[in-house]
Write an enzyme that holds these catalytic residues in place. Structure first.
Site: not given
Ligand SMILES: NC(=O)c1ccc[n+]([C@@H]2O[C@H](COP(=O)([O-])OP(=O)(O)OC[C@H]3O[C@@H](n4cnc5c(N)ncnc54)[C@H](OP(=O)(O)O)[C@@H]3O)[C@@H](O)[C@H]2O)c1
Ligand SMILES: NC(=O)c1ccc[n+]([C@@H]2O[C@H](COP(=O)([O-])OP(=O)(O)OC[C@H]3O[C@@H](n4cnc5c(N)ncnc54)[C@H](OP(=O)(O)O)[C@@H]3O)[C@@H](O)[C@H]2O)c1
Ligand SMILES: NC(=O)c1ccc[n+]([C@@H]2O[C@H](COP(=O)([O-])OP(=O)(O)OC[C@H]3O[C@@H](n4cnc5c(N)ncnc54)[C@H](O)[C@@H]3O)[C@@H](O)[C@H]2O)c1
Ligand SMILES: NC(=O)c1ccc[n+]([C@@H]2O[C@H](COP(=O)([O-])OP(=O)(O)OC[C@H]3O[C@@H](n4cnc5c(N)ncnc54)[C@H](O)[C@@H]3O)[C@@H](O)[C@H]2O)c1
Lengths: 361, 102, 463, 361, 463, 102
Positions: C389
């Site tokens: 994201d």
């Molecule tokens: N920071 C905060 O406080 C917080 C709190 C709650 C929610 N969030 C939300 O979380 C999101 C964070 O963004 P982000 O870019 O860090 O994460 P993300 O958008 O959730 O994407 C994480 C990606 O990592 C991949 N992944 C998962 N396990 C993996 C592994 N073992 N090896 C390789 N890839 C792996 C997944 O794809 P695959 O499944 O294809 O591997 C997934 O698409 C935002 O939408 C944010 O709003 C953030």
């Protein structure tokens, strides 16, 4: 042979704990513990009952051959102890000059835990080390608790927080533990000391060492620091000032045995520090490394919280008591054999700790 | 029988060929994947050694045997493009490996 | 004496080939190896030009013309061709080498039917050179066309193509045997050549476009063998040795390339599979391009500046330590490595900070959103480690997206982007990410820790 | 357009800080800050003066178009605010049911920061996240401060100390931060949550996840947990009890929005815990996850220290204020354009936070 | 036809040698490689026994006797010899091979002066075989004696021995040339043999005891060359090929072994240096034995249980993370790895805990003093990483020592101890440590982080 | 001149020898240090191929030429010890590598 443990008045720790007493059965001694001695260290009388008898203060004082306490008993108590009994406690004769005379006047013998030499072999009885270690850890927790800011770096949706800068002055046992703990919490840590070996020690914990040229290092001092020249202290204060202004937390542990602690953080420096910063001064009892430190008090000086506490170990009484008790136990193993007291003055540990010997120490 | 005879007669040559084959395998066996393409290209340039046949052919030909001469020259041209182009392209590909010094 | 010098020259030439090839297989020495092989070739050619044993009217004019013409063309083409078109180029060059062998053997056959008849053994060798050369020739040309996108697999593949190929092969061998046994005629020889050329084309037709490099390598070893056969015809040691060497090393290289793709050679040759699905992930119309670990490692190693973008996937994979190892490895080879931390990466505020601190990444290497976006246009290579994201361009350009308006890391402004994740699944916000289909983006699928571990291993081979 | 910041009474944080105001010049708004508003967050009026005017409370209330505060103003203040003004604060309408009526009665408009949806796009305004993160960090520091034992493992000459066992119940934002911080300090950490995603999240921090089968997980709840069946809660309590008895520290953060917090640690469990153990209950304000918790109080129940505090973020006021202010600033950027207020009800963030709309939320 | 079979057999035998050697150079295939080479030898011997081209009275009785006798002796010796005495054994075997070449060439010379005179070229080859074989023979014998501790360097080295060697070499070559040019006589031949034997002995004499493996490898390649020369004498391909192969691979192996010791071959051959100081550290009478990274890695990899003993040196070197990597690597290969933490290790209470927690070593792997001492007798290998005072046996058995009475880690109760430190300098307490001179102890000098990094690399080659 | 003649006559043999030498280098060039000793030992066993000379010698000898027969037999014994002992010892050394499976 009976070993007694006194309840402390202004101290949370206790001299022996049940787990340790359990391991002392080889001494062939019995233990009597003053009622409520462990209360403040989260050890109930019930816990003690399994390994010792619970007695009144009077009983303890009258019946024990060896009397163990963390802080030395007050004058009144001293006067009430039968002659020739052995006291084990932290007498600090180098700070408390009159205590030896007082003890001798009452005909008492005493081993002072803080006089045990800082050698490898003596380390298992070295309460200064074990307590300093607790103090260093606690100092960081205190600082983190009082600092209105984060220790670790945080890049978040609500802004980026840079890591707290922690400055540790004096990297002895307490200082090193403080460095380690602050690093654990994510702070960026700088440290300073006058001993040459300190640089490597500080770096072995992954922190940055601040170099100030020309420190006096006397290896004959048994590991203790020696007093520094005024010129050096000036340069050091300048360097500290430069770093202090940027620091969020300063932890000072610089002590010189038997003397007033050197002033490393003068008032002017404190006043230039950031609002909300915290100074923890572990040298408070010998005057403090910070000029504004008040011993055993937490004050706020122009927005800077200054915590003066040389007895921080008492703030974590349970583990501190366990460690203290282990140190005492190791000493007891040295001086008690088959239920008899043997004070072997040939042994350099005993000789150093035995402060009531007639010859001058 | 004929082949057995051939084998016995050309024993050393056969040894040589077999050992060259083994050497060819050995020499390549531990190539990092990065080098697959340049290596292929370099080997390809070496295979242009066939041009030598064309040179021999022309040198042996009659000066007026235009069929052989022209076909042979085509052979030389083809072979030469393979050789020169091959080594030059390989060199260009390998240029990227000189960028950094350890 | 002069024969001694010629023999010695050929020997030296052969040695130069062997040692050159040897050096070509290690990055450090590859360039010198190539030059060495070229020198060997030069020696061999010069020796042949002046070999006193070759008697005839020399015709140096023709030779010079051919050499200069071919040389200039080869040189110019080699200098002009785009870096990306290299494999095509190699393929063409290889085809020409094969063609040269065809030309030579046809002339031998022509002479066989004309002036000087050959023994059966010689005939066998000549026919071999003809066949192999012809297959290498048309096969290479088709490989070139496919690689260059001028021809699509479907345009040249018939139903049951593999059966057709087997039949064609049998026919070719049959005619060849007939020619050798009966002696044949020039017409038969021409027919044989024709069939072999067709077979070469047909042989490559069913093989998938993505497998072309393997095929070129195979055809290259064919060319080598045909050169060796020609060497036997002319009784020339260096042709024999050079040809055999290329034949052998080409074969083993082909096998290695198949291994690197996790395929067997048979699987590649039967074809079809390598054409599309395996190397790309489709989303409706769009295609995300995959990258091999090896290519990614090269890009990293030769980059000036690399930016890691850690996300939740890094945390899930617990890849922080291995990432730091890759970082150290790159830094020690002069690559500037930093980390771009998006404020909401991970699942709690400061998630990435906790992890990277655990791996001992020094704070000054961490860039926050603003600094990172400022640094991105000058970054050679971005490695997105399990983030999604936070690198979604929809936040900037798709007003319909639920993340529209959120500042994100504009990783697509860097020169190259490699995304490490396990699949095409979306992240926390549950939306697809156009970045994965971006021109500059290559996907490296797999658990992030595994992938980085492999990258570390690959980079180590480059050091 | 004038934006006013009120001084808090029972709260150390402040709604905007100078560094953040500085970055808001694009809004074309002026700021007035109540005198002393930042005192408790270590921000002096002097710091504010550079970017805003310092006013009396009356001036702030009367002259500001938008009034920012951390906690909602008390009834008296509310009554004195001119009609139609916009208030931004933490109104918690799901807990404080009457607040909306009260606001409407006074003809005021209000954006409640805690009603901002927990979506990715809204995260830069999400004070619940930023404050929960601070609270999780602080919870561990409190626990470490009150625990009479070490967090990290220590093998020393004075005995071996095993690492503290920390049990985190509820692995939302606060819980995760608590896990991370406790791990940093060297504790061995176990955590629990009802959300399915939590397992992976907990493990991504290197801690152990406790599985209890059969939790209800409603992804339609926008990331919030839903109420659990009594059967499940019973099994959960059993599992928790098993771990709690061995734990040195329990940190509970389990909340279900708009309802009483589930009881995860009943009195019986507390009474079986080790003497000196610490419970930090971040759900205290909604009844607490621990049965003996007293909101905003630190009590000792049979030797176990129970800290009930749902507002721990206020204990680190400076950084917490900065984070809060950043969240507010991001919201302001959304609603103020060229000095004019634009409350775009099409925007789902504003629609969700605008608690004084006439239609029912 | 039968000649074809013989030729084919020799060809197969030669191939078996090459492929066998190839396989010998990778741990996975080494054993099969050795067996393959042995099979090749068997084929070659059988082929020679029945080669119809060799005409004479066969004398199979003599041959059988010799083969059975030699075979049984070789087999028994090989089975009986101690693992630790392997290098000596190899040396002896090699010497015998050289002796065999000497015997053969002497017989040829004898025949030269008797029945069948040889051409100059043949003579050159025969003399070569004689010389090289003789040097390999006596050189190997002396190498054996040195390795077995039966002879000390000082007993066989004269002052200015290297000059003596050069003179001897010149004399040998002079006599050889004389023999070839003039044809010589049996007496000259015997003298030549004698001088060559003496030179072989003298050649090895000045080379340090610790360098013997390198020398054996060199002498082995000599034996190979003498076999090749013998092959030329008898016009036998497999002798020629086998001999040349061993000659070449032995040479390169010698160079590799020198590289592994960080020495040049010349440096080794001039000798003296390798004899004492480099491989041992002396303290008065006592000698601490060094270990190579390679040997330490093998011990680690093939251990059942390994105990790391971290000390202040681990902290100074900041080697905690790499230690964990070694740990992981070993664990993943079935080795049980734990850490023994002495209460006063490091410079502050809990120093080791802080570091190991940073490297994410799980708490259950940390043993305190008591548990560690209980576990030590069943531990295969202890690795002391920069600890000193805490593993000092003086604490138990030297009442005069300042640490007497302190409980320490009794690491000497384990099967093997490897100590990683930079020098023989004492630790905090400032006292020497008898552990370093203990029978079970080997020192691995260098910064702990570097050393462990190297160990990791070595262990990886074993996986 | 003689040597040049020799060179030209035995060209293929010389090619063979040179390639074998290169092959010998190639085959060894990437040995892990662990294998140095067994490799040395294995190579040593191969160098016992000199025994073939002794066999040829004896087979060619007169049945009553006891000098040659006995000296030759000594050669066979020496060579055989080298061969059998060498391979056996190498095998024992290599046994340790089978202990564990990946
Ligand atoms: N920071 C905060 O406080 C917080 C709190 C709650 C929610 N969030 C939300 O979380 C999101 C964070 O963004 P982000 O870019 O860090 O994460 P993300 O958008 O959730 O994407 C994480 C990606 O990592 C991949 N992944 C998962 N396990 C993996 C592994 N073992 N090896 C390789 N890839 C792996 C997944 O794809 P695959 O499944 O294809 O591997 C997934 O698409 C935002 O939408 C944010 O709003 C953030
Ligand atoms: N734990 C505590 O609280 C505390 C406090 C103060 C003092 N001490 C004392 O410190 C000692 C601790 O014992 P120890 O065994 O841990 O340490 P030690 O006895 O001081 O020995 C450390 C060894 O590490 C080696 N070393 C240093 N740097 C190295 C590097 N980069 N790489 C490899 N080796 C390195 C040194 O040998 P080289 O120089 O040859 O490399 C040294 O002999 C005890 O005597 C204890 O009493 C302990
Ligand atoms: N043998 C052992 O096992 C053992 C155990 C514990 C400590 N020790 C040694 O004992 C010594 C004392 O340790 P401690 O922690 O009790 O020391 P301490 O409490 O007496 O002093 C704390 C630190 O302050 C430093 N200091 C003094 N004056 C200073 C100045 N002007 N500026 C900056 N720093 C100054 C000292 O060097 C020391 O490091 C150390 O050398 C330590 O290594 C040895
Ligand atoms: N979109 C974003 O960027 C973003 C930002 C922050 C939070 N979030 C999400 O918002 C949600 C709520 O986070 P929060 O920290 O405010 O939650 P919260 O404070 O409402 O609750 C804390 C935790 O307690 C848990 N819980 C509830 N009942 C429980 C029970 N009976 N037993 C055990 N645990 C129980 C919840 O699942 C939650 O994890 C999470 O899903 C989080 O991922 C999203």
């Amino acid at each position: 042979m009976k070993i007694g443990v006194l309840k402390q008045v202004k101290e949370k720790r206790v001299g022996l704990v049940p787990d340790v007493i359990k391991k002392l059965d080889k001494l062939q001694a019995t233990f009597c513990i003053e009622k409520g001695a462990g209360d403040q260290s989260n050890i109930s009388d019930k816990d003690f009952e399994a390994v010792a008898s619970i007695c009144t203060r009077e009983e303890v004082i009258q019946s024990s051959d060896i009397l163990v306490s963390v802080q030395p008993p007050d004058e009144v108590t001293l006067a009430s102890i039968p002659k020739d009994r052995l006291l084990i406690s932290l007498f600090e004769p180098y700070n408390n000059k009159s205590i030896v005379d007082q003890l001798k006047a009452n005909g008492l013998r005493a081993l002072s835990m803080d006089m045990i030499p800082r050698t490898t072999i003596a380390q298992s009885m070295d309460v200064l080390s074990s307590m300093a270690s607790v103090a260093g850890y606690k100092a960081v927790l205190f600082a983190a608790q009082y600092l209105p800011r984060y220790f670790p770096m945080m890049i978040t949706a609500a802004g980026s927080i840079r890591p707290a800068r922690v400055l540790v002055l004096g990297s002895g046992v307490a200082g090193l533990q403080a460095i380690a703990t602050a690093k654990r919490l994510g702070a960026s840590v700088e440290a300073f000391d006058v001993r040459k070996a300190a640089k490597e020690e500080v770096e072995s914990l992954g922190a940055k060492f601040i170099e100030v040229e020309g420190a006096a290092d006397d290896s004959a001092a048994g590991g203790y620091a020696v007093e520094q020249s005024e010129d050096f202290l000036n340069r050091q204060r300048e360097e500290v000032q430069r770093r202090a202004v940027k620091a969020d937390v300063i932890i000072t542990t610089a002590q010189v045995r038997g003397r007033k602690a050197p002033i490393l953080v003068p008032t002017t420096t404190v006043e230039q520090m950031k609002n909300g910063s915290v100074i923890v001064d572990l040298a408070a009892s010998t005057g403090g490394n910070c000029e504004v430190t008040q011993n055993d008090e937490i004050i706020i000086h122009e927005g800077v919280t200054v915590i003066g506490n040389s007895n921080l170990a008492a703030e974590m009484p349970q583990d501190a008591s366990t460690l203290f008790a282990n140190n005492i136990a190791n000493l007891l193993k040295l001086i008690v054999r088959e239920g008899e007291l043997h004070l072997d003055m040939e042994n350099e540990i005993i000789a150093a700790a035995y402060i009531t010997a007639s010859e001058p120490q | 029988m004929e082949w057995i005879q051939f084998f016995n007669d050309n024993l050393i040559l056969i040894y040589l060929l077999i050992f060259i084959i083994i050497l060819g395998f050995e020499v390549i066996s531990k190539v990092p994947t990065v080098l697959h393409t340049p290596l292929m290209s370099g080997a390809n340039a070496i295979s242009g050694v066939v041009i030598i046949g064309a040179i021999i052919l022309i040198r042996q030909a009659e000066a007026d045997n235009y069929l052989i001469l022209s076909i042979g020259t085509i052979g030389i041209i083809l072979g030469m493009i393979n050789v020169i182009g091959g080594f030059a392209v390989t060199d260009r590909m390998l240029e990227m490996f000189k960028k950094k010094k350890k | 004496m002069s024969i001694f010098i010629i023999n010695l020259s050929y020997l030296l030439g052969a040695l130069a080939f062997v040692i050159g090839l040897r050096r070509l297989s290690s990055p450090d020495t590859a360039r010198r190896g190539n030059i060495l092989a070229a020198i060997g070739m030069g020696i061999a050619i010069v020796a042949t030009l002046f070999n006193p044993e070759i008697v005839g009217s020399n015709n140096y004019g023709w030779i010079a013309g051919g050499m200069i013409g071919g040389g200039v063309v080869g040189w110019l083409v080699a200098q002009r061709v785009q870096m990306t078109a290299m494999p095509q180029m190699v393929s063409i060059f290889n085809g020409l080498g094969g063609a040269c062998a065809v030309v030579l053997s046809m002339i031998e056959l022509y002479q066989h039917y004309g002036s000087s008849a050959k023994t059966t053994q010689e005939l066998v060798v000549i026919v071999l050179a003809l066949l192999i050369g012809a297959i290498a020739f048309t096969g290479s040309i088709l490989a070139y066309l496919k690689l260059d996108g001028k021809v699509w697999d479907s345009q040249v593949t018939l139903p049951k193509h593999n059966i057709l190929n087997i039949i064609l092969l049998l026919v070719t061998l049959g005619v060849a045997t007939y020619l050798v046994v009966t002696g044949g005629s020039l017409a038969v020889a021409l027919i044989l050549m024709g069939i072999a050329l067709v077979y070469g084309f047909s042989f490559v037709a069913p093989i998938g476009g993505a497998d072309m490099p393997v095929v070129i390598s195979l055809l290259n070893s064919f060319t080598g063998l045909s050169a060796a056969a020609a060497g036997l015809i002319y009784g020339n040691n260096i042709m024999l040795i050079g040809g055999i060497l290329v034949g052998a090393s080409g074969t083993i290289l082909t096998v290695l390339m198949c291994q690197a793709m996790n395929r067997s050679l048979v699987n590649v040759l039967i074809g079809g599979f390598g054409g599309g699905a395996s190397s790309t992930q489709q989303d409706g119309e769009q295609v995300a391009k995959e990258v091999t670990t090896n290519d990614a490692a090269i890009q990293l190693f030769y980059a000036q500046s690399v930016l890691f973008v850690p996300g939740y996937g890094l945390a899930v994979a617990q890849a922080q330590k291995i990432t730091k190892e890759l970082d150290d490895l790159l830094e020690s080879n002069g690559v500037e490595v930093r980390y771009a931390i998006h404020p909401v990466a991970g699942r709690m505020p400061g998630h990435m900070n906790v992890l990277l601190a655990e791996a001992d990444v020094p704070y000054p290497k961490l860039l926050d959103l603003e600094d990172a976006n400022a640094a991105l246009p000058n970054t050679d290579m971005v490695v997105v480690v399990g983030a999604n994201d936070v690198v979604n361009p929809a936040a900037l350009n798709d007003p319909g997206s639920p993340v529209y308006g959120m500042p994100v890391l504009n990783v697509w402004e860097a020169k190259h982007v490699t995304v490490l994740k396990r699949s095409m699944r979306p992240g926390y916000a549950g939306i697809q990410n156009q970045l994965f289909f971006h021109d500059k983006t290559r996907m490296l699928f797999g658990d992030a820790k595994d992938s980085i571990q492999k990258l570390v291993a690959e980079v180590k081979t480059l050091v």
